[in-house]
Design an enzyme around this catalytic site. Structure first.
Site, short mmCIF file in Angstrom:
data_model
loop_
_atom_site.label_atom_id
_atom_site.label_comp_id
_atom_site.label_asym_id
_atom_site.label_seq_id
_atom_site.Cartn_x
_atom_site.Cartn_y
_atom_site.Cartn_z
N ARG A 14 -23.22 -1.54 15.09
CA ARG A 14 -21.15 -1.84 14.75
C ARG A 14 -20.06 -1.09 14.81
NH1 ARG A 14 -17.48 -1.46 9.58
NH2 ARG A 14 -16.64 -3.07 9.91
N GLU A 65 -22.55 -8.95 7.22
CA GLU A 65 -22.27 -9.04 8.17
C GLU A 65 -23.39 -7.80 8.93
OE1 GLU A 65 -17.88 -6.88 8.05
OE2 GLU A 65 -18.44 -6.80 6.12
#
Ligand code: AMP
Length: 398
Positions: free
Chosen positions: A90, A386
């Protein structure tokens, strides 16, 4: 195919190992206090949980420990590191350097480190540290960068530009980039699936309301506008962030308080938002409790928050020329009924018929419809995920 998702902070590293055939989380956990005394890895897998109280002077040691936990003979879920097909990292900010999920090459690493750090000085260096640690410990395993900003790359120029000299935008990349893109993408796709419609046919406003909050207009499956800006300071007021504020007021404030530019921005990031208004807390659970016990400033903070979110819903309905669905997600969006009710109150003119009873029902972690059956605009609560988006994007890239 098994994908390891890594979310590295300055002194933390969270991970999930996901089996892409079933999209099941095989193992997950996190390292805390990396580089600080008392470092700790909490690891879950194979039906068990283990705590590793091991010294982690750096992210390299942390990722080695994560791999040990994945291979552990009690809670381990793989037999060999070769079972991990790729790692998805990420990354908060991409600037204009990366528009989509990108496979790491020496060139990509160089751009990440030389160009993007100044865009997210608190976050991107940590992601790069985590990435370098993984590359050292897992040489030969493909690494992907998944950006929080990618989903917003479809915004048209008229939405992402600020009203500044165009040359300054071109020279310095000063524009709106947005944030929470993986979350907005995930919940908008889930909403389409839930409603049994193609994303291309829907106009959705996704409200990611957490400690940081952003609202996005998703028209036909694509982001056309979002509330966060050049950095995640913009948009609605948040836990400790001010949200939008007149730039002249910042200069005035800095002068009055004797702050440098940088310190004024730190103040706006850390001392403002609902924490600043309430004087009590940045945590919405405390604000709701405060309001219930008669604290007027807690009530004001909650009122301001819902009012600002509501204004984005209206603005984005206008920008898209219609509205089919409002989605609430993240810590507040999923868990704070009073905020959802206050946002939706008075939106009947847009076709929202809110169902207060459904809104107050227990959160069971599933997708919940909180508009009446006959409501033209559907209002949904969708738990965000996510990590799954990062894993999907990484798998697609391979
Ligand atoms: P996030 O940044 O998505 O983790 O969201 C954090 C915010 O969600 C905080 O303001 C919390 O007060 C709020 N919140 C409210 N209820 C809950 C809950 N049951 N679990 C976690 N966060 C919650």
């Amino acid at each position: 195919m098994k994908i390891l998702v890594v979310n590295a902070g300055s002194s933390s590293l969270k991970y999930q190992l996901i089996d892409m055939e079933t999209e099941k989380v095989l193992a997950k956990g996190g390292c805390e206090r990396i580089g600080i005394a008392g470092s700790l890895l909490k690891a879950k897998g194979n039906g068990g949980e283990k705590l590793y109280n091991v010294d982690m002077p750096d992210h390299k040691k942390a990722i080695k420990l994560v791999l040990d936990a994945l291979l552990d003979n009690e809670i381990g879920v793989i037999k060999s590191m070769n079972e991990i097909d790729a790692v998805g990292h990420r990354v908060v900010a991409s600037g204009e350097y990366f528009k989509k999920t990108t496979l790491v090459t020496p060139e990509v690493l160089k751009t990440l480190e030389e160009k993007t750090f100044e865009l997210a000085p608190l976050h991107n260096p940590s992601a790069a540290t985590g990435l370098r640690a993984c590359m050292e410990v897992m040489p030969g395993t493909p690494m992907a960068l998944v950006f929080d900003t990618s989903f917003h790359a479809t915004m048209p120029e008229k939405a992402y530009l600020y009203g500044i000299d165009y040359d300054d935008y071109k020279n310095y990349g000063i524009r709106k980039y947005g944030a929470h893109g993986t979350s907005h993408k995930f919940v908008s796709l889930e909403a389409a699936k839930y409603l049994g419609k193609k994303p291309e046919k829907l106009k959705i406003v996704t409200c990611h309301l957490g400690n940081g909050s952003s609202i996005t207009a998703v028209d036909g499956g694509k982001c056309i506008d979002t509330s966060m800006g050049f950095t995640p300071l913009a948009g609605v007021l948040m836990g400790t962030r001010s949200g939008d504020i007149d730039a002249s007021a910042v200069e005035f404030l800095a002068r009055k308080k004797g702050l440098s530019h940088a310190d004024a921005v730190t103040y706006l990031n850390k001392k403002c938002g609902v924490a600043g208004i309430s004087g009590v807390s940045s945590d919405f659970r405390d604000l709701v409790a405060g309001e219930e016990s008669g604290n007027e400033r807690c009530a004001l903070a909650l009122d301001m928050f819902a009012y600002q979110v509501k204004k984005y819903v209206g603005a984005y309905a206008a920008a898209m020329g219609g509205l089919d669905c409002i989605v609430f997600t993240a810590g507040i969006g999923e868990n704070t009924p009073t905020v959802r009710e206050d946002v939706c109150e008075g939106l009947e003119f847009l076709g929202v018929e809110f169902d207060a009873k459904a809104n107050n029902a227990q959160n069971d972690g599933s997708i919940r419809e909180i508009s009446k059956k006959r409501s033209k605009v559907k209002v949904l609560i969708i738990p965000t995920n996510e990590e799954l988006v990062i894993a999907r994007e990484t798998a697609e890239l391979l």
